[in-house]
Design a protein around this motif. Structure first.
Motif, PDB file in Angstrom:
ATOM      1  N   PRO A 162       0.900   9.314  -8.809  1.00 20.82           N
ATOM      2  CA  PRO A 162       1.066  11.039  -9.295  1.00 20.82           C
ATOM      3  C   PRO A 162       0.355  11.326  -7.885  1.00 20.82           C
ATOM      4  O   PRO A 162      -0.830  11.764  -7.419  1.00 20.82           O
ATOM      5  CB  PRO A 162       0.432  11.286 -10.268  1.00 20.82           C
ATOM      6  CG  PRO A 162      -0.825  10.244 -10.548  1.00 20.82           C
ATOM      7  CD  PRO A 162       0.092   9.157 -10.021  1.00 20.82           C
ATOM      8  N   ARG A 163       0.834  12.707  -7.446  1.00 16.49           N
ATOM      9  CA  ARG A 163       0.605  13.310  -6.241  1.00 16.49           C
ATOM     10  C   ARG A 163      -0.759  14.581  -7.128  1.00 16.49           C
ATOM     11  O   ARG A 163      -0.778  14.954  -8.139  1.00 16.49           O
ATOM     12  CB  ARG A 163       1.443  14.700  -5.792  1.00 16.49           C
ATOM     13  CG  ARG A 163       1.533  13.915  -4.565  1.00 16.49           C
ATOM     14  CD  ARG A 163       3.116  14.872  -3.738  1.00 16.49           C
ATOM     15  NE  ARG A 163       1.890  15.995  -2.656  1.00 16.49           N
ATOM     16  CZ  ARG A 163       1.916  16.548  -2.142  1.00 16.49           C
ATOM     17  NH1 ARG A 163       3.270  16.905  -1.477  1.00 16.49           N
ATOM     18  NH2 ARG A 163       1.242  17.672  -1.772  1.00 16.49           N
ATOM     19  N   THR A 164      -1.657  14.810  -6.460  1.00 21.43           N
ATOM     20  CA  THR A 164      -2.651  15.630  -6.709  1.00 21.43           C
ATOM     21  C   THR A 164      -2.687  16.954  -6.097  1.00 21.43           C
ATOM     22  O   THR A 164      -2.628  16.718  -4.523  1.00 21.43           O
ATOM     23  CB  THR A 164      -4.012  14.850  -6.839  1.00 21.43           C
ATOM     24  OG1 THR A 164      -4.656  15.078  -5.023  1.00 21.43           O
ATOM     25  CG2 THR A 164      -4.329  13.907  -7.750  1.00 21.43           C
ATOM     26  N   THR A 165      -2.748  18.407  -6.299  1.00 27.26           N
ATOM     27  CA  THR A 165      -2.915  19.614  -5.448  1.00 27.26           C
ATOM     28  C   THR A 165      -4.624  19.546  -4.978  1.00 27.26           C
ATOM     29  O   THR A 165      -5.196  19.268  -5.696  1.00 27.26           O
ATOM     30  CB  THR A 165      -2.735  20.941  -6.579  1.00 27.26           C
ATOM     31  OG1 THR A 165      -1.790  20.693  -7.536  1.00 27.26           O
ATOM     32  CG2 THR A 165      -3.290  21.874  -5.907  1.00 27.26           C
ATOM     33  N   THR A 166      -4.141  19.629  -4.100  1.00 26.62           N
ATOM     34  CA  THR A 166      -5.245  20.407  -2.706  1.00 26.62           C
ATOM     35  C   THR A 166      -5.239  21.954  -2.059  1.00 26.62           C
ATOM     36  O   THR A 166      -4.142  22.188  -2.533  1.00 26.62           O
ATOM     37  CB  THR A 166      -5.116  18.938  -1.529  1.00 26.62           C
ATOM     38  OG1 THR A 166      -3.843  19.370  -0.523  1.00 26.62           O
ATOM     39  CG2 THR A 166      -5.170  17.316  -2.145  1.00 26.62           C
ATOM     40  N   GLU A 167      -6.325  21.909  -1.624  1.00 22.78           N
ATOM     41  CA  GLU A 167      -6.505  22.981  -1.124  1.00 22.78           C
ATOM     42  C   GLU A 167      -5.340  23.588  -0.378  1.00 22.78           C
ATOM     43  O   GLU A 167      -4.367  24.646  -0.839  1.00 22.78           O
ATOM     44  CB  GLU A 167      -7.177  22.836  -0.002  1.00 22.78           C
ATOM     45  CG  GLU A 167      -8.646  22.712  -1.331  1.00 22.78           C
ATOM     46  CD  GLU A 167      -8.531  24.951  -2.090  1.00 22.78           C
ATOM     47  OE1 GLU A 167      -7.928  26.026  -1.554  1.00 22.78           O
ATOM     48  OE2 GLU A 167      -9.054  25.058  -3.422  1.00 22.78           O
ATOM     49  N   ALA A 168      -4.504  22.576   0.852  1.00 20.51           N
ATOM     50  CA  ALA A 168      -3.258  22.963   1.541  1.00 20.51           C
ATOM     51  C   ALA A 168      -2.436  22.922   0.631  1.00 20.51           C
ATOM     52  O   ALA A 168      -1.200  23.510   1.460  1.00 20.51           O
ATOM     53  CB  ALA A 168      -3.414  21.764   1.905  1.00 20.51           C
TER      54      ALA A 168
ATOM     55  N   ARG B 117       0.746  -0.741   0.140  1.00 25.07           N
ATOM     56  CA  ARG B 117       0.024   0.399  -0.027  1.00 25.07           C
ATOM     57  C   ARG B 117       1.194   1.408   0.017  1.00 25.07           C
ATOM     58  O   ARG B 117       0.538   2.457  -0.607  1.00 25.07           O
ATOM     59  CB  ARG B 117      -0.604   0.282   1.210  1.00 25.07           C
ATOM     60  CG  ARG B 117      -2.034   1.565   1.129  1.00 25.07           C
ATOM     61  CD  ARG B 117      -3.211   0.980   2.575  1.00 25.07           C
ATOM     62  NE  ARG B 117      -2.319   0.828   3.488  1.00 25.07           N
ATOM     63  CZ  ARG B 117      -1.468   1.736   4.555  1.00 25.07           C
ATOM     64  NH1 ARG B 117      -1.109   3.021   4.432  1.00 25.07           N
ATOM     65  NH2 ARG B 117      -1.133   1.487   5.344  1.00 25.07           N
ATOM     66  N   VAL B 118       1.793   1.171   1.239  1.00 22.81           N
ATOM     67  CA  VAL B 118       2.791   2.465   1.221  1.00 22.81           C
ATOM     68  C   VAL B 118       3.652   2.590  -0.239  1.00 22.81           C
ATOM     69  O   VAL B 118       3.627   3.491  -1.069  1.00 22.81           O
ATOM     70  CB  VAL B 118       3.994   2.159   1.782  1.00 22.81           C
ATOM     71  CG1 VAL B 118       5.197   3.387   1.885  1.00 22.81           C
ATOM     72  CG2 VAL B 118       3.179   2.075   3.363  1.00 22.81           C
ATOM     73  N   ARG B 119       4.462   0.977  -1.445  1.00 19.35           N
ATOM     74  CA  ARG B 119       4.833   2.103  -2.130  1.00 19.35           C
ATOM     75  C   ARG B 119       3.722   1.824  -3.784  1.00 19.35           C
ATOM     76  O   ARG B 119       4.423   2.786  -4.619  1.00 19.35           O
ATOM     77  CB  ARG B 119       5.041  -0.140  -2.736  1.00 19.35           C
ATOM     78  CG  ARG B 119       6.097   0.124  -2.141  1.00 19.35           C
ATOM     79  CD  ARG B 119       6.480  -1.634  -1.928  1.00 19.35           C
ATOM     80  NE  ARG B 119       7.882  -2.174  -3.549  1.00 19.35           N
ATOM     81  CZ  ARG B 119       7.360  -3.063  -3.699  1.00 19.35           C
ATOM     82  NH1 ARG B 119       7.219  -3.910  -3.108  1.00 19.35           N
ATOM     83  NH2 ARG B 119       7.681  -3.694  -4.588  1.00 19.35           N
ATOM     84  N   GLU B 120       2.207   1.655  -3.557  1.00 17.81           N
ATOM     85  CA  GLU B 120       1.566   2.316  -4.274  1.00 17.81           C
ATOM     86  C   GLU B 120       1.022   3.814  -4.404  1.00 17.81           C
ATOM     87  O   GLU B 120       1.184   4.633  -4.987  1.00 17.81           O
ATOM     88  CB  GLU B 120       0.480   1.491  -4.579  1.00 17.81           C
ATOM     89  CG  GLU B 120      -0.228   0.150  -5.151  1.00 17.81           C
ATOM     90  CD  GLU B 120      -1.031  -0.689  -4.568  1.00 17.81           C
ATOM     91  OE1 GLU B 120      -1.862  -0.068  -4.088  1.00 17.81           O
ATOM     92  OE2 GLU B 120      -1.243  -2.000  -4.973  1.00 17.81           O
TER      93      GLU B 120
END
Length: 82
Positions: A74-80, A66-69
């Motif tokens: 790809p990272r998504t942009t969030t409000e933070a 799960r961590v490897r996946e």
């Protein structure tokens, strides 16, 4: 964290156990600092190096995968992040 420092020694195996117990990010930064006395960045650096090892897969194959996946996604942009 105790008066003398973190409550858990920082080992890759301990971080994988912690990740299995606390898989969701809500409030995890404070828990990481309290339990291990390290930053979130250091936590993920150690964990990322460990989950690709045979030891991690033998210790907890589900969490390691799960961590490897998560790391490969790809990272998504969030409000933070803005």
């Amino acid at each position: 964290m105790t008066a003398n420092g973190p409550t858990t020694p920082v080992t890759a195996a301990a971080l994988l156990d912690f990740e299995a117990t606390y898989p969701h990010p809500a409030g995890k930064d404070a828990l990481i600092r309290r339990h291990f006395g390290i930053t979130r960045t250091k936590y993920w650096q150690i964990l990322a190096a460990y989950v690709i090892t045979k030891d991690a897969l033998e210790q907890d194959p589900i969490t390691a995968r799960r961590v490897r996946e998560r790391l490969a996604a790809p990272r998504t942009t969030t409000e933070a992040d803005r």
